[in-house]
Scaffold this motif. Structure first.
Motif, PDB file in Angstrom:
ATOM      1  N   GLY A  30       0.795  -1.223   0.000  1.00 12.44           N
ATOM      2  CA  GLY A  30       0.000   0.000   0.000  1.00 12.44           C
ATOM      3  C   GLY A  30       0.824   1.269   0.000  1.00 12.44           C
ATOM      4  O   GLY A  30       0.282   2.364   0.159  1.00 12.44           O
ATOM      5  N   ARG A  31       2.131   1.156  -0.181  1.00 14.69           N
ATOM      6  CA  ARG A  31       3.016   2.326  -0.194  1.00 14.69           C
ATOM      7  C   ARG A  31       3.808   2.346  -1.493  1.00 14.69           C
ATOM      8  O   ARG A  31       4.179   1.301  -2.006  1.00 14.69           O
ATOM      9  N   GLN A  32       4.072   3.538  -1.999  1.00 10.77           N
ATOM     10  CA  GLN A  32       4.810   3.662  -3.252  1.00 10.77           C
ATOM     11  C   GLN A  32       5.922   4.692  -3.126  1.00 10.77           C
ATOM     12  O   GLN A  32       5.748   5.732  -2.490  1.00 10.77           O
ATOM     13  N   SER A  33       7.055   4.365  -3.739  1.00 13.81           N
ATOM     14  CA  SER A  33       8.179   5.296  -3.817  1.00 13.81           C
ATOM     15  C   SER A  33       8.582   5.438  -5.277  1.00 13.81           C
ATOM     16  O   SER A  33       8.655   4.452  -6.008  1.00 13.81           O
ATOM     17  N   ASN A  34       8.831   6.678  -5.700  1.00 17.13           N
ATOM     18  CA  ASN A  34       9.337   6.972  -7.043  1.00 17.13           C
ATOM     19  C   ASN A  34      10.604   7.801  -6.899  1.00 17.13           C
ATOM     20  O   ASN A  34      10.701   8.649  -6.006  1.00 17.13           O
ATOM     21  N   TRP A  35      11.567   7.568  -7.785  1.00 22.34           N
ATOM     22  CA  TRP A  35      12.799   8.341  -7.703  1.00 22.34           C
ATOM     23  C   TRP A  35      13.411   8.506  -9.082  1.00 22.34           C
ATOM     24  O   TRP A  35      13.224   7.679  -9.961  1.00 22.34           O
ATOM     25  N   ILE A  36      14.124   9.615  -9.262  1.00 25.07           N
ATOM     26  CA  ILE A  36      14.822   9.868 -10.520  1.00 25.07           C
ATOM     27  C   ILE A  36      15.973  10.838 -10.264  1.00 25.07           C
ATOM     28  O   ILE A  36      15.801  11.847  -9.590  1.00 25.07           O
ATOM     29  N   ARG A  37      17.152  10.462 -10.756  1.00 30.10           N
ATOM     30  CA  ARG A  37      18.325  11.342 -10.678  1.00 30.10           C
ATOM     31  C   ARG A  37      19.044  11.284 -12.018  1.00 30.10           C
ATOM     32  O   ARG A  37      19.155  10.219 -12.629  1.00 30.10           O
ATOM     33  N   ASN A  38      19.522  12.419 -12.459  1.00 24.27           N
ATOM     34  CA  ASN A  38      20.150  12.487 -13.778  1.00 24.27           C
ATOM     35  C   ASN A  38      21.569  13.039 -13.686  1.00 24.27           C
ATOM     36  O   ASN A  38      21.826  14.015 -12.992  1.00 24.27           O
ATOM     37  N   ALA A  39      22.482  12.360 -14.389  1.00 25.03           N
ATOM     38  CA  ALA A  39      23.874  12.814 -14.533  1.00 25.03           C
ATOM     39  C   ALA A  39      24.543  13.064 -13.184  1.00 25.03           C
ATOM     40  O   ALA A  39      25.170  14.100 -12.963  1.00 25.03           O
ATOM     41  N   VAL A  40      24.421  12.115 -12.281  1.00 26.71           N
ATOM     42  CA  VAL A  40      25.108  12.214 -10.989  1.00 26.71           C
ATOM     43  C   VAL A  40      26.592  11.900 -11.219  1.00 26.71           C
ATOM     44  O   VAL A  40      26.930  10.852 -11.767  1.00 26.71           O
ATOM     45  N   PRO A  41      27.496  12.807 -10.825  1.00 27.58           N
ATOM     46  CA  PRO A  41      28.926  12.546 -11.040  1.00 27.58           C
ATOM     47  C   PRO A  41      29.393  11.297 -10.288  1.00 27.58           C
ATOM     48  O   PRO A  41      29.111  11.140  -9.094  1.00 27.58           O
ATOM     49  N   ALA A  42      30.072  10.415 -11.001  1.00 27.12           N
ATOM     50  CA  ALA A  42      30.564   9.185 -10.374  1.00 27.12           C
ATOM     51  C   ALA A  42      31.528   9.503  -9.240  1.00 27.12           C
ATOM     52  O   ALA A  42      31.611   8.761  -8.255  1.00 27.12           O
ATOM     53  N   GLY A  43      32.251  10.611  -9.359  1.00 30.34           N
ATOM     54  CA  GLY A  43      33.182  11.008  -8.308  1.00 30.34           C
ATOM     55  C   GLY A  43      32.486  11.230  -6.980  1.00 30.34           C
ATOM     56  O   GLY A  43      33.039  10.926  -5.914  1.00 30.34           O
ATOM     57  N   GLU A  44      31.263  11.773  -7.021  1.00 24.89           N
ATOM     58  CA  GLU A  44      30.503  11.982  -5.787  1.00 24.89           C
ATOM     59  C   GLU A  44      30.161  10.649  -5.134  1.00 24.89           C
ATOM     60  O   GLU A  44      30.175  10.522  -3.904  1.00 24.89           O
ATOM     61  N   LEU A  45      29.844   9.666  -5.959  1.00 18.69           N
ATOM     62  CA  LEU A  45      29.503   8.344  -5.425  1.00 18.69           C
ATOM     63  C   LEU A  45      30.740   7.673  -4.842  1.00 18.69           C
ATOM     64  O   LEU A  45      30.681   7.066  -3.771  1.00 18.69           O
ATOM     65  N   LEU A  46      31.868   7.792  -5.530  1.00 17.67           N
ATOM     66  CA  LEU A  46      33.108   7.176  -5.035  1.00 17.67           C
ATOM     67  C   LEU A  46      33.566   7.828  -3.731  1.00 17.67           C
ATOM     68  O   LEU A  46      34.193   7.171  -2.894  1.00 17.67           O
ATOM     69  N   SER A  47      33.247   9.110  -3.559  1.00 19.99           N
ATOM     70  CA  SER A  47      33.668   9.806  -2.344  1.00 19.99           C
ATOM     71  C   SER A  47      32.991   9.230  -1.102  1.00 19.99           C
ATOM     72  O   SER A  47      33.462   9.418   0.020  1.00 19.99           O
ATOM     73  N   LEU A  48      31.861   8.517  -1.293  1.00 23.25           N
ATOM     74  CA  LEU A  48      31.181   7.883  -0.164  1.00 23.25           C
ATOM     75  C   LEU A  48      32.049   6.780   0.446  1.00 23.25           C
ATOM     76  O   LEU A  48      31.912   6.467   1.632  1.00 23.25           O
ATOM     77  N   ILE A  49      32.928   6.201  -0.359  1.00 19.11           N
ATOM     78  CA  ILE A  49      33.876   5.205   0.166  1.00 19.11           C
ATOM     79  C   ILE A  49      34.957   5.904   0.969  1.00 19.11           C
ATOM     80  O   ILE A  49      35.289   5.497   2.090  1.00 19.11           O
ATOM     81  N   GLU A  50      35.510   6.973   0.401  1.00 14.14           N
ATOM     82  CA  GLU A  50      36.594   7.711   1.070  1.00 14.14           C
ATOM     83  C   GLU A  50      36.142   8.314   2.397  1.00 14.14           C
ATOM     84  O   GLU A  50      36.911   8.344   3.365  1.00 14.14           O
ATOM     85  N   SER A  51      34.887   8.774   2.454  1.00 13.73           N
ATOM     86  CA  SER A  51      34.382   9.400   3.681  1.00 13.73           C
ATOM     87  C   SER A  51      33.984   8.380   4.742  1.00 13.73           C
ATOM     88  O   SER A  51      33.754   8.747   5.891  1.00 13.73           O
ATOM     89  N   GLY A  52      33.897   7.120   4.349  1.00 17.37           N
ATOM     90  CA  GLY A  52      33.499   6.083   5.294  1.00 17.37           C
ATOM     91  C   GLY A  52      32.007   5.860   5.376  1.00 17.37           C
ATOM     92  O   GLY A  52      31.543   4.937   6.067  1.00 17.37           O
ATOM     93  N   VAL A  53      31.222   6.693   4.669  1.00 19.98           N
ATOM     94  CA  VAL A  53      29.771   6.564   4.711  1.00 19.98           C
ATOM     95  C   VAL A  53      29.337   5.224   4.131  1.00 19.98           C
ATOM     96  O   VAL A  53      28.461   4.543   4.686  1.00 19.98           O
ATOM     97  N   ALA A  54      29.931   4.830   3.016  1.00 18.21           N
ATOM     98  CA  ALA A  54      29.547   3.564   2.369  1.00 18.21           C
ATOM     99  C   ALA A  54      29.777   2.388   3.310  1.00 18.21           C
ATOM    100  O   ALA A  54      28.936   1.494   3.426  1.00 18.21           O
ATOM    101  N   GLY A  55      30.911   2.393   3.981  1.00 13.86           N
ATOM    102  CA  GLY A  55      31.223   1.310   4.902  1.00 13.86           C
ATOM    103  C   GLY A  55      30.237   1.228   6.050  1.00 13.86           C
ATOM    104  O   GLY A  55      29.814   0.125   6.443  1.00 13.86           O
ATOM    105  N   LYS A  56      29.845   2.379   6.582  1.00  8.58           N
ATOM    106  CA  LYS A  56      28.897   2.404   7.705  1.00  8.58           C
ATOM    107  C   LYS A  56      27.525   1.883   7.282  1.00  8.58           C
ATOM    108  O   LYS A  56      26.888   1.112   8.007  1.00  8.58           O
ATOM    109  N   VAL A  57      27.074   2.316   6.109  1.00  7.21           N
ATOM    110  CA  VAL A  57      25.757   1.884   5.633  1.00  7.21           C
ATOM    111  C   VAL A  57      25.753   0.384   5.361  1.00  7.21           C
ATOM    112  O   VAL A  57      24.837  -0.338   5.756  1.00  7.21           O
ATOM    113  N   LEU A  58      26.812  -0.089   4.679  1.00  5.14           N
ATOM    114  CA  LEU A  58      26.871  -1.514   4.342  1.00  5.14           C
ATOM    115  C   LEU A  58      26.987  -2.382   5.591  1.00  5.14           C
ATOM    116  O   LEU A  58      26.409  -3.474   5.658  1.00  5.14           O
TER     117      LEU A  58
END
Length: 215
Positions: free
Chosen positions: A92-120
């Motif tokens: 009974g719940r719905q989520s929609n999402w859309i993101r365009n042209a997100v720089p890959a560098g921003e995503l990789l920085s989540l590893i360097e900052s430790g955020v990715a490790g904490k979430v995983l």
């Protein structure tokens, strides 16, 4: 009447040249059609840094988006750009999402900052993943999670829910006390994480891995 063999030969030569030109055009068209149907072998245009990949998807709109991302990656000097969108409807719940042209560098920085490790580490546990799966399928009480996930007690469920609650991935439903739901704006993150895992397991939809194709 004497035949003019010279003119006849010239005429035949002209006809042959015309036929050769028509055949070459048809073969080029056929070659393009075949190439578009072959999996894992889209044609590419070489820019200075980036190869513009063409015909990667049967839907021309998606193939055009890929070409646009390739050209924008070249223009901006980025390592890569990522576009994604989706919808998830369950319980009974719905989520929609859309993101365009997100720089890959921003995503990789989540590893360097430790955020990715904490979430995983927060969700990277079979019991927590089982809890997430059941709540994704619909809001659940702790008692229902004990039943669905095969836990021995409610204490076990609370133990595994604690880091998920602390990370604000799940929360108690404001309308139903004792019922737990996935935070609406966290659903896409879980689904996209699973999509990434799917691509790691099945490389069918990835092109240009390892070696960049020649133009």
């Amino acid at each position: 009447m004497e035949r003019d063999y010279g003119n006849e030969i010239d005429s035949l030569r002209a006809q042959m040249e015309r036929l050769q030109g028509e055949t070459a055009a048809q073969l080029e068209k056929l070659s393009g059609m075949v190439a578009s149907l072959l999996p894992n072998s889209p044609p590419a245009e070489k820019l200075e840094r980036v190869h513009v990949m063409r015909g990667m998807h049967p839907d021309e709109r998606l193939s055009d988006m890929m070409e646009e991302l390739c050209r924008k990656t070249e223009e901006t000097g980025a390592d890569g750009l990522v576009t994604y969108l989706g919808v998830y409807n369950s319980g009974g719940r719905q989520s929609n999402w859309i993101r365009n042209a997100v720089p890959a560098g921003e995503l990789l920085s989540l590893i360097e900052s430790g955020v990715a490790g904490k979430v995983l580490s927060c969700i990277g546990n079979a019991d927590r993943l089982s809890i997430l799966l059941e709540i994704l399928r619909g809001p659940k009480t702790v008692a229902k999670l004990v039943e669905k996930c095969g836990f021995g007690s409610t204490g076990q469920v609370y133990h595994h829910m604690k880091p998920l609650l602390a990370a604000d991935v799940i929360a108690e439903d404001a309308q139903q006390k004792g019922v737990y739901v996935i935070r609406p704006r966290k659903v896409q993150g879980i689904i996209m994480l699973l999509a990434g895992i799917s691509d790691m397991v099945d490389e069918t939809y990835t092109q240009g891995a390892g070696e960049t194709p020649e133009a």
